[in-house]
Motif scaffolding. Structure first.
Motif, PDB file in Angstrom:
ATOM      1  N   ASN B  24      -0.987  -2.077  -4.836  1.00 34.77           N
ATOM      2  CA  ASN B  24       0.665  -2.054  -4.509  1.00 34.77           C
ATOM      3  C   ASN B  24       0.860  -2.141  -3.051  1.00 34.77           C
ATOM      4  O   ASN B  24      -0.389  -2.426  -2.139  1.00 34.77           O
ATOM      5  CB  ASN B  24       1.365   0.004  -4.941  1.00 34.77           C
ATOM      6  N   ALA B  25       2.405  -1.667  -2.311  1.00 32.91           N
ATOM      7  CA  ALA B  25       2.657  -2.350  -1.428  1.00 32.91           C
ATOM      8  C   ALA B  25       1.447  -1.069  -0.014  1.00 32.91           C
ATOM      9  O   ALA B  25       1.643  -2.239   0.952  1.00 32.91           O
ATOM     10  CB  ALA B  25       3.657  -1.771  -1.228  1.00 32.91           C
ATOM     11  N   VAL B  26       1.311  -0.600  -0.445  1.00 33.45           N
ATOM     12  CA  VAL B  26       0.689   0.540   0.248  1.00 33.45           C
ATOM     13  C   VAL B  26      -0.514   0.272   0.878  1.00 33.45           C
ATOM     14  O   VAL B  26      -1.056  -0.492   2.480  1.00 33.45           O
ATOM     15  CB  VAL B  26       0.651   2.297   0.155  1.00 33.45           C
ATOM     16  N   LYS B  32      -5.916  -7.385   2.226  1.00 29.18           N
ATOM     17  CA  LYS B  32      -5.494  -9.556   2.757  1.00 29.18           C
ATOM     18  C   LYS B  32      -5.992  -8.780   4.012  1.00 29.18           C
ATOM     19  O   LYS B  32      -6.773 -10.029   4.201  1.00 29.18           O
ATOM     20  CB  LYS B  32      -3.606  -9.068   2.983  1.00 29.18           C
ATOM     21  N   ASP B  57       1.030  -3.235  -9.001  1.00 27.88           N
ATOM     22  CA  ASP B  57       2.024  -4.102  -9.249  1.00 27.88           C
ATOM     23  C   ASP B  57       2.672  -5.319  -8.084  1.00 27.88           C
ATOM     24  O   ASP B  57       1.960  -5.598  -8.458  1.00 27.88           O
ATOM     25  CB  ASP B  57       3.151  -2.067  -8.359  1.00 27.88           C
ATOM     26  N   SER B  58       3.935  -5.522  -8.072  1.00 31.15           N
ATOM     27  CA  SER B  58       4.229  -6.601  -8.345  1.00 31.15           C
ATOM     28  C   SER B  58       3.752  -6.997  -6.206  1.00 31.15           C
ATOM     29  O   SER B  58       3.044  -8.320  -6.394  1.00 31.15           O
ATOM     30  CB  SER B  58       5.744  -7.169  -7.912  1.00 31.15           C
ATOM     31  N   SER B  59       3.734  -6.401  -5.917  1.00 33.74           N
ATOM     32  CA  SER B  59       3.113  -6.569  -4.313  1.00 33.74           C
ATOM     33  C   SER B  59       1.709  -6.067  -4.201  1.00 33.74           C
ATOM     34  O   SER B  59       1.484  -7.215  -3.926  1.00 33.74           O
ATOM     35  CB  SER B  59       3.496  -5.073  -3.249  1.00 33.74           C
ATOM     36  N   LEU B  61       0.269  -7.905  -6.579  1.00 32.76           N
ATOM     37  CA  LEU B  61       0.258  -9.332  -7.010  1.00 32.76           C
ATOM     38  C   LEU B  61       0.283  -9.700  -5.695  1.00 32.76           C
ATOM     39  O   LEU B  61      -0.544 -11.053  -5.183  1.00 32.76           O
ATOM     40  CB  LEU B  61       0.836  -9.249  -8.162  1.00 32.76           C
ATOM     41  N   ALA B  62       1.299  -9.653  -4.916  1.00 35.08           N
ATOM     42  CA  ALA B  62       1.522 -10.839  -4.267  1.00 35.08           C
ATOM     43  C   ALA B  62       0.139 -10.559  -3.117  1.00 35.08           C
ATOM     44  O   ALA B  62       0.319 -11.587  -2.273  1.00 35.08           O
ATOM     45  CB  ALA B  62       3.017 -10.133  -3.035  1.00 35.08           C
TER      46      ALA B  62
END
Lengths: 672, 112
Positions: B24-26, B32, B57-59, B61-62
């Protein structure tokens, strides 16, 4: 002393008092109140005099603790007077008709034969519509077979309890409530053999639709001669409970009580709703804190900014008393919107990166990018950002589901906040406006611990459990209780702090006799004239209240167990995790002296101090005869109180000791 | 809960990342960062073992997509191994399955 005193008191009342029984009772109550008031006047005057005139300023380290201990004793005694001020007068109404009664016999590890005695007696309870159940917390096959033979029901915990907190007896009873449907429930510990008339004698009280439970005494048929372990509690299951009952604050003691199912279910549901409300409030608070976390991306910042006002709105709705379901839906909807908003940002980022890949020559990336752009709203509905991605605590979102996923059964009828579930349950019933009754007639016969270790463990559980209720659900602050009810619960809790003050009052004469340092400025005649009338009147009042009951052993234990009370208080105040200890119903063996070494030690110290003090006076080193004599008497009194417990460590039951429950409980055997 | 990333350099240009936890975004910046650093260091043949990824989640995936860009930019390739059911569904819905290469296990991805 008691019989010696009782005869003249009774004769005096017979001579002075009215003929009629009822009037005599009220006359007796008035005599009590006169003694009690005189007692309070003497007490106040003594304590004030101690504070204002006799504090030894040269030895404050000693004088202040002693005075605090005396003050504690004065308050404890005053609370006792309030408790006894207007004891309930109960007349049993004719029993309710056409109601069903379930008998719950709770067992954990007791022998099958012991439970069988209780269950068989329970099936003989005279009641037209009666169902007896054994609640076997261990699901033992032998117990199941016994239940089948006796012809009674058998209830164990189901699969839903696997891996969940079991909540000891409270969990066992709450579980059984879901599998039964009687209007009333009689709870019996495994060893409490009921008399056949227990329902007929008590069911009448439920004619008052606000009465939630009727408690009857606990009587022990296996108490050895002289009650070495202080198990007999006639004062509690008599005058004290009647006193509490007078304030509509009778205590539920877990066993030998009849309970109204409706009251228990209301309690469970109220508790459930309160818990859910607390969870939703906590969730909103946690989420609000989450919205203040630093955003890593513009999308997250925008999502959180939109969430904040929605949460404020939900909090407002909760304060206004809007339905929980509605508030929870509002919050969940707002969080889901934030998750979608965040996901939109993510999808935009993905599409953009894909465009760059397409520019670098990946033809498929161009197609996928186009696809994601076109279907963005569908995609964010299916693939949203998780709460973690938004910086929100996931647990807070889960808690909004309004279920207790961490509990085996969501509605717990018996309170689980304490290891003494009974006291907490009664207090919550009282706070919901239910009434209670203490019926002072022995209608069940059970077992007391037969060794010191088990007896002490049981006291430890009571002390810890009671103090746990004070810490977690303070009666003085609890909404819905009357002032008198608050005081009744507080009185019992307050008395469990006695250990610290008893220790001071046991050490004081030792310090004085060994060092000559005094906690008071004078041991004068005035001191004697002020304290002794007070103490003697306290004594007289106590004997008058306890008229004829065997209370000496209990009194000794309440003093002599000071190390245990201290340990209990410290463990609860330090927030230790406490365990429900099942009191063994069989004798345990082992070396018992380690259990009572503090008492043995201070006893020896007191004896030495007395010998030293007297010798020093004869040798002319001490000159204050009054002081020496008062402290010798005081120390001797302490020795007598402590001796009970030290002696119990060496106690051996008579060789032929084999107590049997009263024969009248078993009519068939008598005929045979 | 954190995402655990175990990194194994197998040769001059091949490396294996084994993930364990939620994506997730965290946890995205860490992933990355690792992918970019590896690509910049010359490890161009990257395999991500996603067998331990409990949820994406979407983050998450990004993060994976921008990781892919970094690897491609360095002239390398990114293979996904042992992708779980939930992640598979996400790739399918977004049609991103057309961009990534999938392998049943890390061994197959490394040998293929």
């Amino acid at each position: 002393l008691k019989t010696w005193l009782r005869a003249p008191v009774d004769r005096l009342i017979a001579a002075l008092g009215p003929e009629d029984r009822e009037k005599r009772r009220s006359f007796r109550l008035h005599v009590f109140r006169v003694i009690a008031l005189a007692n309070l006047v003497l007490g106040v005057s003594y304590i004030v005099w101690r504070y204002t005139s006799t504090l030894n300023l040269d030895a404050l380290w000693f004088a202040i603790p002693v005075l605090l201990a005396e003050t504690y004793g004065f308050f404890d005694h005053s609370l006792f007077i309030f408790q006894m001020w207007k004891p309930a007068r109960r007349v049993v109404p004719p029993p309710l008709e056409d109601v069903t009664l379930d008998v719950f016999i709770t067992t954990y590890n007791e022998p099958v034969e012991l439970v069988r005695l209780t269950a068989e007696a329970a099936t003989r309870i005279r009641w037209p519509c009666l169902n007896v159940y054994i609640l076997d917390d261990r699901a033992r096959p032998a117990m199941r077979d016994a239940a089948r033979e006796i012809g009674c029901g058998y209830i164990t915990r189901g699969d839903e309890w696997a891996g969940m907190a079991r909540h000891a007896k409270a969990g066992n009873v709450s579980n059984a409530l879901l599998h039964t449907d009687g209007d009333f429930i009689l709870t019996l510990d495994a060893d409490q053999i009921p008399a056949p008339e227990i329902a007929e004698r008590t069911m009448g009280y439920f004619r008052d639709p606000k009465v939630s439970f009727v408690q009857t005494p606990q009587y022990f048929y296996n108490i050895p001669p002289t009650d070495p372990f202080g198990s007999d509690a006639p004062l509690f299951y008599g005058p004290i409970q009647q006193g509490k009952d007078g304030w509509n604050a009778a205590f539920f003691c877990g066993s030998n009580a009849l309970l109204r199912r409706e009251a228990l279910m209301q309690l469970g549901l109220t508790d459930y709703v309160q818990d859910m409300e607390a969870r939703v409030r906590r969730s909103i608070g946690d989420l609000r804190r989450g919205t203040r976390s630093r955003a890593a991306s513009p999308a997250q910042r925008a999502a959180l900014a939109a969430l904040r006002p929605a949460l404020d709105e939900a909090r407002q709705a909760l304060r206004q008393g809007q339905p929980l379901m509605l508030v929870s839906d509002m919050v969940r909807e707002a969080v889901a919107a934030a998750q979608r908003r965040m996901a939109e940002g993510d999808m935009a980022e993905i599409a953009e990166v894909l465009c760059e890949l397409a520019a670098a020559g990946d033809a498929e990336a161009a197609e996928v990018s186009g696809y994601i752009d076109r279907h963005r709203s569908d995609l964010v509905a299916a693939i949203s950002a998780s709460p973690e991605s938004l910086g929100l605590p996931a647990q807070a979102v889960d808690d909004l589901a309004l279920t207790r996923s961490d509990e085996a059964i969501p509605v717990m009828a018996l309170s689980t906040i304490s290891i003494t579930e009974d006291m907490a349950t009664a207090m919550r019933l009282h706070s919901l406006g239910w009434r209670s009754v203490f019926h002072p007639e022995i209608l069940a016969y059970g077992l007391a611990p037969e060794d010191l270790g088990s007896a002490l463990r049981q006291r430890m559980r009571w002390a810890q459990g009671t103090l746990q209720v004070l810490v977690r659900d303070n009666p003085l602050l609890k909404r819905g209780l009357t002032f008198a009810q608050r005081l009744q619960y507080f009185t019992t809790m307050f008395s469990y702090f006695s250990g610290f003050f008893t220790l001071i009052l046991i050490l004081a004469p030792i310090v004085y006799l060994l060092t000559g340092i005094s906690p008071v400025t004078v041991w004068s005649t005035e001191f004697v004239l002020r304290i002794f009338p007070y103490l003697i009147l306290c004594r007289l009042m106590f004997l008058y209240v306890a008229r004829g009951l065997a209370t000496a052993r209990g009194e000794q234990y309440s003093v002599a167990l000071f190390p245990l009370w201290i340990r209990a208080a410290i463990s609860v105040l330090a927030g230790a995790k406490l365990k429900f200890v099942v009191t063994p119903k069989q004798r345990q063996r082992g070396d018992l002296l380690p259990l009572v070494w503090p008492q043995a030690l201070v006893m020896c110290l007191t004896i030495m101090a007395i010998a030293y003090g007297l010798a020093a006076y004869i040798a002319g080193r001490y000159s204050d005869l009054n002081g020496i004599l008062i402290n010798v008497v005081w120390g001797s009194y302490n020795i007598w109180m402590l001796w009970a417990v030290v002696r119990a460590a060496f106690y051996r039951l008579p060789a032929d000791w084999d107590p049997k429950p009263p024969a009248f409980l078993f009519p068939e055997t008598q005929e045979a | 809960m954190d995402l655990q990333i175990a990194e194994k350099l197998l040769s001059e240009e091949q490396a294996l990342l084994t993930l364990d936890g939620p994506m997730n975004a965290v946890t995205a910046p860490e992933l990355k960062g690792r992918l970019k650093a590896l690509a910049a260091g010359g490890w161009a043949q990257l395999v991500i073992d996603m067998g331990g990824v409990s949820f994406i989640d979407s983050s998450g995936l990004a993060a994976l997509v921008s990781g892919l860009k970094a690897v491609r930019g360095a002239g390398g390739s990114l293979k996904l191994a042992a992708v779980g059911e939930q992640a598979r569904a996400v790739f399918k819905l977004t049609t991103l399955e057309r961009i990534f290469e999938f392998y049943p296990s890390a061994e197959v991805a490394l040998n293929g």
